[in-house]
Design a protein around this motif. Structure first.
Motif, PDB file in Angstrom:
ATOM      1  N   CYS A 134      -6.672  28.096   1.972  1.00 37.24           N
ATOM      2  CA  CYS A 134      -7.890  28.190   1.154  1.00 37.24           C
ATOM      3  C   CYS A 134      -8.885  29.125   1.830  1.00 37.24           C
ATOM      4  O   CYS A 134      -9.335  28.865   2.959  1.00 37.24           O
ATOM      5  CB  CYS A 134      -8.490  26.800   0.968  1.00 37.24           C
ATOM      6  SG  CYS A 134     -10.061  26.804   0.073  1.00 37.24           S
ATOM      7  N   VAL A 178     -12.710  23.754  -3.652  1.00 40.92           N
ATOM      8  CA  VAL A 178     -11.459  24.410  -4.039  1.00 40.92           C
ATOM      9  C   VAL A 178     -10.250  23.585  -3.640  1.00 40.92           C
ATOM     10  O   VAL A 178      -9.344  23.338  -4.451  1.00 40.92           O
ATOM     11  CB  VAL A 178     -11.384  25.817  -3.418  1.00 40.92           C
ATOM     12  CG1 VAL A 178     -10.054  26.490  -3.754  1.00 40.92           C
ATOM     13  CG2 VAL A 178     -12.551  26.675  -3.893  1.00 40.92           C
ATOM     14  N   CYS A 179     -10.230  23.124  -2.368  1.00 41.37           N
ATOM     15  CA  CYS A 179      -9.029  22.442  -1.859  1.00 41.37           C
ATOM     16  C   CYS A 179      -9.258  20.991  -1.489  1.00 41.37           C
ATOM     17  O   CYS A 179      -8.317  20.317  -1.042  1.00 41.37           O
ATOM     18  CB  CYS A 179      -8.477  23.185  -0.649  1.00 41.37           C
ATOM     19  SG  CYS A 179      -9.566  23.088   0.811  1.00 41.37           S
ATOM     20  N   ALA A 208      -4.446  26.123  -1.018  1.00 41.38           N
ATOM     21  CA  ALA A 208      -4.775  26.472  -2.389  1.00 41.38           C
ATOM     22  C   ALA A 208      -3.550  27.090  -3.049  1.00 41.38           C
ATOM     23  O   ALA A 208      -2.635  27.585  -2.368  1.00 41.38           O
ATOM     24  CB  ALA A 208      -5.948  27.454  -2.439  1.00 41.38           C
TER      25      ALA A 208
END
Length: 408
Positions: free
Chosen positions: A382, A343-344, A350
């Protein structure tokens, strides 16, 4: 009544004198045989000390860092400090100053943590932990219970006997029943989870007592084993009454808890074990009718000195549970850190879902309003990284601290 002459003649009768002498000799022979049996039982009982003594020696020569437990949240061992680490942003972990400053916030934020969060956050870790605690109880428990069988504290109606290392057929190393390992396995499972859940709710996660070292865990098991053995020895000797044994066991339990645990969650669990364990025994004795205590004691089922023996089982099992929990958590973190966050990309930030990463949004009337979720920064922490850093997503103090040091 006999006449005086008859009495005098009976006293002088050599046959009667010989009978009295033989009776006295038989009494002495029985007492001597009983003493021999008791000494043999003491000898075999002393062999049972090999387990706690071995654990104590192992704990004495072991190094604290040799046990693969990683303390939580910024508490690093010297071994970890010397090893190369991944390229983690400096702001992504808590500083020691902020760690101390937010300890009170941690205690307050724990009140908002769901009690089941420790169980449901990582299902694989929870399943492995449950298996380890159940196996530990099922393996170690029957050997502790065998001390009370060897010293006739309790007796099974249909015992299963294993000679193992014992050299005396009359005093085997393990006397148990088919349902005893399952019962101790369930006890280990329940005590372990009570410790983990109550630690999650009541305690400050940075408390060192929640992350015991390997030697401390083994010393706790050894002291609990010694208490079990000593209670059987004191009972079997016949020289000490119930009150004396109760006082000795209570003193060992109090000092053991103070030195090994001394936490609120530990006291609640130990007290529940000390009261709940004997009550379960009452149900087992009444319903199963497969065993009984040779001394029904003050309760009519067991002597009261069994309560502090149960109580000390809390810290022994609890520290083992904490050790397993930390070890499994460290393994999970290491495995997840082998690959960057999807995701990050390990930046720990994020896009804010409330403002789509802009920092502002248009309200009614065409007004531009600063996003209250990210405070106009356009990003938030995140959520996929909390497990990677072994942090609590419900701990507001940690989130605020990391966000305050995160660069724009």
């Amino acid at each position: 009544t006999r006449q005086p002459s008859q009495i005098n003649s009976s006293r002088c009768d050599p046959n009667q004198r010989r009978t009295a002498t033989e009776t006295l000799n038989e009494t002495h022979a029985y007492s001597y045989t009983k003493d021999i049996m008791r000494m043999r039982n003491y000898r075999d009982g002393t062999k049972c000390l090999l387990l706690p003594l071995a654990l104590l020696c192992l704990a004495a020569v072991s190094d604290v860092t040799s046990f693969p437990i990683r303390p939580h949240r910024g508490i690093a061992t010297s071994q970890e400090a010397a090893q190369p680490t991944l390229a983690i942003p400096s702001w992504s972990t808590r500083s020691s100053t902020s760690l101390q400053a937010s300890s009170n916030d941690n205690n307050n934020s724990n009140n908002n943590v769901p009690w089941h969060a420790a169980i449901t956050e990582r299902p694989v870790r929870s399943a492995q932990f449950s298996l380890l605690m159940t196996l530990s109880g099922a393996i170690l428990g029957p050997f502790l219970d065998a001390y009370h069988s060897a010293f006739h504290v309790l007796q099974y109606d249909n015992p299963i006997i294993f000679q193992l290392w014992s050299t005396s057929p009359e005093f085997p190393a393990l006397t148990t029943a088919w349902w005893v390992p399952e019962l101790f396995g369930l006890a280990g499972f329940l005590i372990g989870w009570l410790y983990i859940v109550l630690d999650h709710i009541l305690e400050d996660k940075t408390d060192a007592a929640l992350h015991p070292s390997g030697p401390k865990i083994m010393v706790g098991i050894a002291i609990f084993t010694f208490q079990y053995w000593l209670s059987g020895i004191l009972f079997y000797s016949g020289e000490y009454d119930r009150t004396t044994i109760l006082n000795v066991m209570s003193a060992i339990a109090a000092v053991g808890f103070w030195r090994l645990d001394n936490t609120r969650s530990g006291f609640v669990t130990s007290a529940a074990t000390g009261l709940g364990g004997p009550l379960i025994e009452v149900a087992l004795i009444t319903l199963l009718q497969q065993y009984h205590y040779t001394d029904a004691g003050e309760t009519g089922f067991f002597p009261l000195w069994i309560l502090p023996v149960y109580f000390l089982g809390g810290p022994a099992n609890g520290n083992l549970a904490r050790g397993f929990w930390d070890y499994l958590g460290a393994k999970t973190i290491e495995k997840k850190k082998e690959e960057p966050c999807q995701v990050c990309n390990d930046t720990r930030r994020a896009e804010c879902p409330n403002c789509d990463g802009v920092g502002t949004y248009v309200a009614m009337g065409g007004r531009s309003v600063q996003c209250s979720s990210c405070r106009g920064r356009g990003y938030v922490m995140c959520r996929s990284c909390f497990d990677r850093y072994d942090e609590d997503p419900y701990d507001i103090a940690i989130i605020r601290d990391v966000m305050s040091r995160m660069p724009d």
